[in-house]
Design a protein around this motif. Structure first.
Motif, PDB file in Angstrom:
ATOM      1  N   PHE A  16      72.312  48.948  -0.934  1.00 44.22           N
ATOM      2  CA  PHE A  16      71.894  50.229  -1.280  1.00 44.22           C
ATOM      3  C   PHE A  16      73.440  51.005  -0.680  1.00 44.22           C
ATOM      4  N   ASN A  20      72.418  53.397  -5.488  1.00 44.78           N
ATOM      5  CA  ASN A  20      71.575  54.289  -4.622  1.00 44.78           C
ATOM      6  C   ASN A  20      70.434  54.080  -3.875  1.00 44.78           C
ATOM      7  N   PRO A  21      70.353  54.369  -3.172  1.00 44.98           N
ATOM      8  CA  PRO A  21      68.802  53.350  -1.613  1.00 44.98           C
ATOM      9  C   PRO A  21      67.602  54.220  -3.084  1.00 44.98           C
ATOM     10  N   ARG A  22      67.432  54.153  -4.614  1.00 47.82           N
ATOM     11  CA  ARG A  22      66.579  54.343  -5.199  1.00 47.82           C
ATOM     12  C   ARG A  22      67.049  53.200  -6.089  1.00 47.82           C
ATOM     13  N   ASN A  23      67.734  52.955  -6.659  1.00 50.06           N
ATOM     14  CA  ASN A  23      68.335  51.740  -6.934  1.00 50.06           C
ATOM     15  C   ASN A  23      69.769  50.768  -6.457  1.00 50.06           C
ATOM     16  N   TYR A  32      68.648  46.913   2.178  1.00 48.23           N
ATOM     17  CA  TYR A  32      67.151  46.985   2.551  1.00 48.23           C
ATOM     18  C   TYR A  32      66.513  45.431   2.862  1.00 48.23           C
ATOM     19  N   ASN A  87      66.355  49.345   6.292  1.00 46.14           N
ATOM     20  CA  ASN A  87      65.725  50.467   5.460  1.00 46.14           C
ATOM     21  C   ASN A  87      66.324  51.426   6.125  1.00 46.14           C
ATOM     22  N   ILE A  98      59.141  52.464  -1.333  1.00 46.42           N
ATOM     23  CA  ILE A  98      59.923  52.262  -0.931  1.00 46.42           C
ATOM     24  C   ILE A  98      60.920  52.397  -2.177  1.00 46.42           C
ATOM     25  N   ILE A  99      60.977  52.079  -3.266  1.00 43.60           N
ATOM     26  CA  ILE A  99      61.496  51.747  -3.786  1.00 43.60           C
ATOM     27  C   ILE A  99      60.635  51.760  -4.878  1.00 43.60           C
ATOM     28  N   ASP A 100      61.078  51.295  -6.393  1.00 41.71           N
ATOM     29  CA  ASP A 100      60.465  50.736  -7.668  1.00 41.71           C
ATOM     30  C   ASP A 100      61.106  49.748  -7.961  1.00 41.71           C
ATOM     31  N   THR A 101      60.204  48.181  -7.263  1.00 40.99           N
ATOM     32  CA  THR A 101      60.554  47.034  -7.454  1.00 40.99           C
ATOM     33  C   THR A 101      60.495  46.687  -9.115  1.00 40.99           C
TER      34      THR A 101
END
Length: 426
Positions: free
Chosen positions: A90, A101-104, A208, A221, A247-250
């Motif tokens: 990320f 970004n940490p979400r993507n 991650y 992480n 943690i994220i949308d896998t």
């Protein structure tokens, strides 16, 4: 103007670590890779992506577009890259940094000689391959449906991919560093490349990491300074994560993992490939200039130390990741009559069960000029049989030497005749 920094100018570390003894004894300066005899930019690559492009143009191969992931699934299937090799980074270290970004995070997949970078909803994929003679070759692929997708070679990537981290040749490297909450690199936290010599505690900042490492801590992480502050007081914080679903949308990725074992294998592999390419370049340059390779003694010793894992940081406890990755990685072998392979993993006290790099089977190793390849095989044989008593290799146990010798005798094609036991020669 920003250029692709391709997938392996990856993430980053927080604690400065000195250059360890496995480097080329200081020979990490950039070689004149565009001058004779190398002429990197003038040569026509013979890597796996160049060959795939020719197959696409001729109609021999047709990649299938996927409405959700674009070219990713078809490309992985065609190149025989396991989906289980997925790792997620990320830190914003790509041309497409604004997409990360940490979400993507950016997903990276790999096999022995190709690396594929994918960011959900990004306009292109970043791919690199190891050419047997030239080293790293860097490409991009537009994420748009078309009859014959075209890989574009990005020469500008070598602006970042020729550095001491890559041993001064066009290559790859893995980094570890701190990021803020948005994935932006925090200045001054970057360190040297991550290899199998790097302690786990210093690895995977900006990544991650899924899997179990027990009481062995790492920097994976951790997103933002507050997470690093908490980690300082509780080193186990965000460790031993089984998957990333919380943690994220896998659902945007092919698996819910960023596998710890895949990361460990990657960190050995990319630096080993750099060693192979550097020694190829050095040999060609030396033989053209001086007609011999006698000045490369230090480079040969450093190469063999890394090949034989003499300076690997030991594990203090077991590590485990996705069983599918272990199965996918170990399956290709080759195996000897006792069922042993240099791809077998230990993951108890070290990464591999037998301390000799599986990349000794690679086309890149076989393309090292003959005068050097013959010298390496003689030195390797002497080390494994105990004839070479150089203290730099004293940590290799007698059992490990014998096992590696026996495995290579049965599985490495075209070894010199002296490798075979006397009975086999008669």
């Amino acid at each position: 103007m920003h250029y692709p920094r391709i997938l392996l100018a990856l993430a980053a570390l927080s604690l400065a670590s000195p250059v360890v003894a496995e480097d080329f004894q200081g020979s990490t300066h950039a070689l004149k890779y565009d001058d004779p005899p190398i002429e990197y930019s003038k040569q026509t690559p013979q890597d796996r992506i160049a060959k795939l492009q020719a197959q696409i143009v001729s109609g021999e191969v047709k990649l299938k577009w996927d409405d959700e992931y674009g070219w990713l699934p078809a490309l992985l299937d065609e190149l025989k890259i396991p989906k289980s090799s997925q790792m997620l980074v990320f830190s914003q270290t790509s041309l497409q940094r604004r997409e990360i970004n940490p979400r993507n995070p950016r997903a990276i997949f790999y096999n022995d000689d190709v690396y594929v970078g994918y960011i959900p909803h990004a306009p292109m994929m970043e791919i690199s391959a190891v050419d047997p003679k030239l080293g790293g070759i860097f490409y991009s692929l537009d994420q748009v449906p078309q009859d014959k997708p075209s890989f574009t070679r990005n020469q500008d990537c070598i602006q970042c991919h020729v550095s001491p981290r890559s041993l001064g040749i066009p290559g790859h490297f893995v980094r570890s560093l701190r990021t803020d909450g948005g994935g932006e690199i925090i200045a001054g936290t970057d360190t040297s490349e991550v290899t199998h010599c790097t302690p786990l505690a210093d690895r995977w900042g900006g990544w991650y990491v899924t899997g179990q490492s027990g009481a062995q801590t790492h920097l994976g992480n951790l997103v933002g300074l507050s997470a690093f502050d908490r980690h300082s007081g509780d080193p186990s914080y965000r460790g031993n994560v089984p998957d990333l679903r919380e943690i994220i949308d896998t659902s945007k990725y092919l698996t819910p993992h960023s596998d710890i074992v895949a990361l460990m294998v990657l960190e050995h592999q990319v630096h080993m490939h750099n060693y192979i390419t550097r020694l190829n370049y050095e040999t060609r340059t030396m033989t053209e200039t001086y007609g011999h390779i006698r000045y490369l003694k230090n480079q040969v010793n450093a190469f063999l130390r890394y090949l034989l894992f003499t300076e690997e940081t030991p594990l203090s406890g077991p590590v485990s990741g996705d069983p599918q990755y272990v199965a996918d990685f170990t399956a290709p072998g080759p195996r000897d009559s006792k069922g042993r392979s240099l791809r077998d993993l230990d993951l108890q006290t070290r990464t591999f069960k037998y301390p000799c790099s599986f990349l000794i089977y690679s086309e890149a190793f076989d393309q090292i000029p003959m005068v050097m390849r013959d010298h390496l095989l003689q030195r390797l044989y002497d080390i494994l049989t105990g004839k070479d008593e150089d203290p730099e290799f004293s940590k290799i146990t007698a059992n490990d030497r014998q096992a590696v010798l026996e495995i290579l005798r049965e599985t490495k094609p075209n070894l010199p005749a002296y490798w075979q036991p006397l009975a086999a020669k008669q």
